[in-house]
Design an enzyme around this catalytic site. Structure first.
Site, short mmCIF file in Angstrom:
data_model
loop_
_atom_site.label_atom_id
_atom_site.label_comp_id
_atom_site.label_asym_id
_atom_site.label_seq_id
_atom_site.Cartn_x
_atom_site.Cartn_y
_atom_site.Cartn_z
N HIS A 8 -0.49 4.76 7.29
CA HIS A 8 0.22 5.36 6.15
C HIS A 8 0.62 6.82 6.36
O HIS A 8 -0.09 7.57 7.03
CB HIS A 8 -0.66 5.25 4.90
CG HIS A 8 -1.07 3.86 4.60
ND1 HIS A 8 -2.32 3.36 4.90
CD2 HIS A 8 -0.37 2.82 4.08
CE1 HIS A 8 -2.38 2.08 4.56
NE2 HIS A 8 -1.22 1.73 4.06
N ASP A 33 -3.26 8.13 7.89
CA ASP A 33 -4.25 7.27 8.53
C ASP A 33 -3.53 6.31 9.49
O ASP A 33 -2.37 6.53 9.81
CB ASP A 33 -5.11 6.53 7.49
CG ASP A 33 -4.34 5.44 6.75
OD1 ASP A 33 -3.11 5.28 6.98
OD2 ASP A 33 -4.95 4.73 5.93
N SER A 61 0.80 -1.23 0.00
CA SER A 61 0.00 0.00 0.00
C SER A 61 0.83 1.28 0.00
O SER A 61 0.31 2.34 -0.34
CB SER A 61 -0.93 0.01 1.22
OG SER A 61 -0.17 -0.09 2.41
#
Ligand code: NAG
Ligand code: NAG
Ligand code: NAG
Ligand code: NAG
Ligand code: NAG
Length: 366
Positions: free
Chosen positions: A335, A332, A40
């Protein structure tokens, strides 16, 4: 009208330069083609196309993108893949393979501009992330997808020009965090053991990098794992403090990756790499945020519960969203913000040996 004309002129000029470069091998200085792999931290929309719970194509993801469009990036704006691509001279990352594949028409032209294969939730091991996120595109499969693209490049350019084209490209990889999270969260691993697990990771990482080499890759820009014990998803349950055992795994991972890369470069001719120590970079940010213009390193900007670390940044779940995104290290629960990614990319590209070695990413570009 003038604006349209100049954009059109620029467009035809850049196509002409590319063609000139490819067809006649005129030595025009152009930015290297990027092929991007991992999780991600690098995903720019792959997971929009698969059946997964690891998605970022809904608000508040993308809140700082033009028109606040959520693109599948796990960021408020650009992510680390984009920011590194910018350092190389692009506006952002190349498009996801699964997006290009879906729109067959532009496929051939697009793949010569680079491809992003990274998938949120994935890891080095095939099974990593699957329990938590369901489907993810694991590294081995990303490399298989590249093998297809490699075939297509040969169809377009012919064998010898294709080999040259791929050998000049830069292969960016950021993976490993999810393997470590999975290891740490699995009680039966107490029996499985740290050493066995890292041997398995090394074996798999080695063989995927070797597969890329066999397909013609020569220049590798690799990111190690950040201090995952300091992300809000972990610290919210620890009074806001980092969890050392997880950070220790990240340190071991760096050394394991370094060993894999040293072995590959000693065995394979022209294998060239740069390894970014994202653990050291993020630690520098954590230790002295104000030096980098940040002032919030504990709480995520967006999320649910304590430190915004108890749940994802989803508007539909009534997540709270901060307004001062550029002050935050974390966007978040897992991340970094666009800003933190930008800081990391700058260090990765031109930083010194304490952060990126044996050379920095800008030195891969020649
Ligand atoms: C790319 O390669 C794959 C498999 O090798 C093939 O099925 C596909 O048709 C090719 N795509 C293009 C646009 O050439
Ligand atoms: C834990 O690890 C074992 C051995 O690696 C594996 O078989 C099992 O599926 C894992 N369990 C979970 C919950 O991930
Ligand atoms: C961080 O700095 C911004 C100004 O850039 C300020 O508005 C904010 O209150 C500061 N936050 C903290 C926690 O000091
Ligand atoms: C979100 O907040 C609204 C208004 O306060 C409430 O009606 C709704 O149930 C909440 N949704 C969730 C998922 O908590
Ligand atoms: C990083 O790259 C830049 C540009 O190529 C180079 O000038 C510099 O010496 C490198 N930094 C270090 C500390 O190696």
């Amino acid at each position: 009208m003038a604006k349209f004309a100049s954009i059109f002129f620029f467009f035809t000029l850049s196509l002409a330069m590319r063609d000139m470069y490819v067809a006649n091998e005129v030595k025009v200085k152009v930015v290297p083609t990027l092929f991007i792999f991992g999780d991600s931290t690098f995903d720019v929309g792959t997971n929009n196309f698969i059946n997964t719970l690891a998605k970022a194509n809904v608000p508040f993801y993308g809140v700082d993108f033009p028109y606040s469009i959520p693109t599948g990036r796990f960021s408020n704006g650009l992510n680390t893949a984009d920011q590194i691509a910018k350092q190389f001279g692009y506006q952002k990352s190349p498009l996801p393979f699964l997006a290009l594949e879906k729109f067959q028409n532009g496929f051939k032209k697009s793949i010569l501009n680079g491809v992003n294969f990274a998938s949120g939730g994935s890891g080095i091991l095939r099974q990593t992330g699957q329990k938590q996120w369901q489907e993810v595109v694991f590294l081995e499969k990303q490399v298989e997808q590249f093998a297809q693209v490699r075939g297509n490049i040969t169809q377009i350019l012919g064998p010898s020009k294709a080999a040259k084209f791929v050998s000049k490209a830069v292969f960016l990889i950021s993976t490993g965090s999810n393997d470590l999270f999975d290891f740490a969260s699995n009680d039966s691993n107490i029996h499985f053991g740290l050493e066995e697990y890292f041997s398995l990771l090394q074996l798999n990482y080695f063989s995927q990098l070797r597969n890329l080499y066999e397909l013609g890759a020569r220049k590798f820009g690799i990111l190690s794992v950040a201090p995952i014990g300091c992300c809000p998803a972990v610290t919210f349950a620890n009074g806001g403090n980092c969890v050392k055992p997880l950070n220790d795994l990240a340190i071991v991972f760096y050394k394991a990756t370094q060993a894999v890369l040293q072995k590959l470069s000693s065995e394979l001719e022209d294998f060239e790499y740069s390894l970014a120590n994202t653990f050291a970079m993020t630690s520098a940010l954590l230790n002295s945020p104000s030096t980098f213009g940040l002032n919030e390193t504990k709480s995520a900007c967006c999320g649910i519960g304590k430190f915004n670390g108890e749940g994802p940044c989803l508007k539909a779940l009534n997540a709270s969203l901060c307004s001062n995104r550029d002050d935050h290290l974390f966007w978040d629960w897992f991340h970094p913000t666009e800003k933190a990614s930008e800081l990391a990319a700058a260090t990765i590209f031109t930083g010194g040996k304490e952060f990126v070695s044996p050379k920095n990413f800008s030195q891969l570009n020649c």
